[in-house]
Design an enzyme around this catalytic site. Sequence first.
Site, PDB file in Angstrom:
ATOM      1  N   ARG A 153       0.833  -1.112   0.079  1.00 49.09           N
ATOM      2  CA  ARG A 153       0.061  -0.006  -0.031  1.00 49.09           C
ATOM      3  C   ARG A 153       0.655   1.126   0.039  1.00 49.09           C
ATOM      4  NH1 ARG A 153      -2.221  -3.612   4.048  1.00 49.09           N
ATOM      5  NH2 ARG A 153      -4.311  -4.337   3.599  1.00 49.09           N
ATOM      6  N   LYS A 177      -1.982  -2.478   8.031  1.00 46.23           N
ATOM      7  CA  LYS A 177      -2.958  -1.964   8.817  1.00 46.23           C
ATOM      8  C   LYS A 177      -3.212  -2.674  10.222  1.00 46.23           C
ATOM      9  CE  LYS A 177      -6.399  -0.778   4.986  1.00 46.23           C
ATOM     10  NZ  LYS A 177      -7.365  -1.023   4.465  1.00 46.23           N
ATOM     11  N   HIS A 246      -2.212   2.546  -5.712  1.00 49.82           N
ATOM     12  CA  HIS A 246      -3.146   0.981  -5.285  1.00 49.82           C
ATOM     13  C   HIS A 246      -2.972   0.162  -6.642  1.00 49.82           C
ATOM     14  CE1 HIS A 246      -4.393  -0.486  -1.676  1.00 49.82           C
ATOM     15  NE2 HIS A 246      -5.481  -1.023  -2.294  1.00 49.82           N
ATOM     16  N   ARG A 249      -0.422  -2.231  -6.569  1.00 49.21           N
ATOM     17  CA  ARG A 249      -0.992  -3.612  -5.615  1.00 49.21           C
ATOM     18  C   ARG A 249      -2.001  -4.579  -6.416  1.00 49.21           C
ATOM     19  NH1 ARG A 249      -1.383  -4.845  -0.148  1.00 49.21           N
ATOM     20  NH2 ARG A 249      -3.255  -5.370   0.741  1.00 49.21           N
ATOM     21  N   HIS A 272      -3.956  -9.310   3.772  1.00 45.83           N
ATOM     22  CA  HIS A 272      -5.416  -9.431   3.929  1.00 45.83           C
ATOM     23  C   HIS A 272      -5.677 -10.408   5.150  1.00 45.83           C
ATOM     24  CE1 HIS A 272      -6.602  -8.306  -0.493  1.00 45.83           C
ATOM     25  NE2 HIS A 272      -6.221  -7.160   0.591  1.00 45.83           N
ATOM     26  N   TYR A 281      -9.554 -10.630  -6.899  1.00 45.08           N
ATOM     27  CA  TYR A 281      -8.427 -10.732  -7.986  1.00 45.08           C
ATOM     28  C   TYR A 281      -9.013 -11.826  -8.714  1.00 45.08           C
ATOM     29  CZ  TYR A 281      -6.312  -6.868  -5.306  1.00 45.08           C
ATOM     30  OH  TYR A 281      -6.110  -6.024  -4.737  1.00 45.08           O
TER      31      TYR A 281
END
Length: 302
Positions: A153, A177, A246, A249, A272, A281
């Site tokens: 990110r 995150k 992004h 990514r 994730h 994806y």
Amino acid sequence: MPMEKSGLEGLAQPWGHVLLARQGLSRQTVIAYLQDIGSFLKFWNEASQGSLAFPGEEDVFLFLAWQRNRGLTARTQARRLSALRSFFDFAIDEGLLKDNPTKNMGNPKLPMHLPEVLSQEEMATLLEMPLMEDRGGFRDRCMLELLYASGLRVSELCSLDLSNLDLQQGLVRVIGKGSKERVVPLHAVAQKLLSEYIAKFRPLFKPASKKLFLNRSGNGLTRQYVWQIVKKYALEAGIRRPISPHTFRHSFATHLLEGGADLRTVQILLGHADVAATEIYTHVQAMRLRQIHHQFHPRNKT
């Protein structure tokens, strides 16, 4: 015994601390959740006009209907329902509620928005755009290569220190995150470029920071600056549709799947928490295959 509303209102901040400390949510997410709860409690107080009744399913339903009438998207409504569900569960654990009024409520159906992805040819062209004779161009090339090599990110890229890199092993340690850490491998091209950047070009910025990528003042780059760099080189590469950091990514994940990587591995590399976030994806991959099939199969041309 009925519960006073001040009991629920006083529970919001302790619940927020639990989300941060135990569940590892980011501060921005927790702030958004607290705002969602504040909106609901304000609506409930005004709607019930001081009643001491417990909040019920009808209260939540009317709140979400009111939100929908104000033009809030299904995604925002889903987030607010998720916040309420978690908050009421916490209230039950604390003995302030006996039942969760959201337990029978399903999430709003969300539209699927497939992310923008560059083809492998477009990505290769874009990566060649920076002029590598000066410090700025070499830095930019390293940044673009690292974004594509690791699926970072933009916030993760900007926060990288020199200590996050192990170029001998070809690894980068990423703080994602919720302060969750993951280790992502680098390919040989990125390793070589980063080694040369650190040894030869980074000192030319006269570092005033330990950040890996520096601006002219020797300090770390902002996310906005990286966005500008990406847009600049995308235009130079002849890519006219809007892309962002992004997009690297998204392209990283899609190209791995196209090359035969399994979904679980891509999930780990992206950081994730839920594989459902990675499954988007596979839809991108399927859509690209359909486009290629439609373009090149001879029966589509008759």
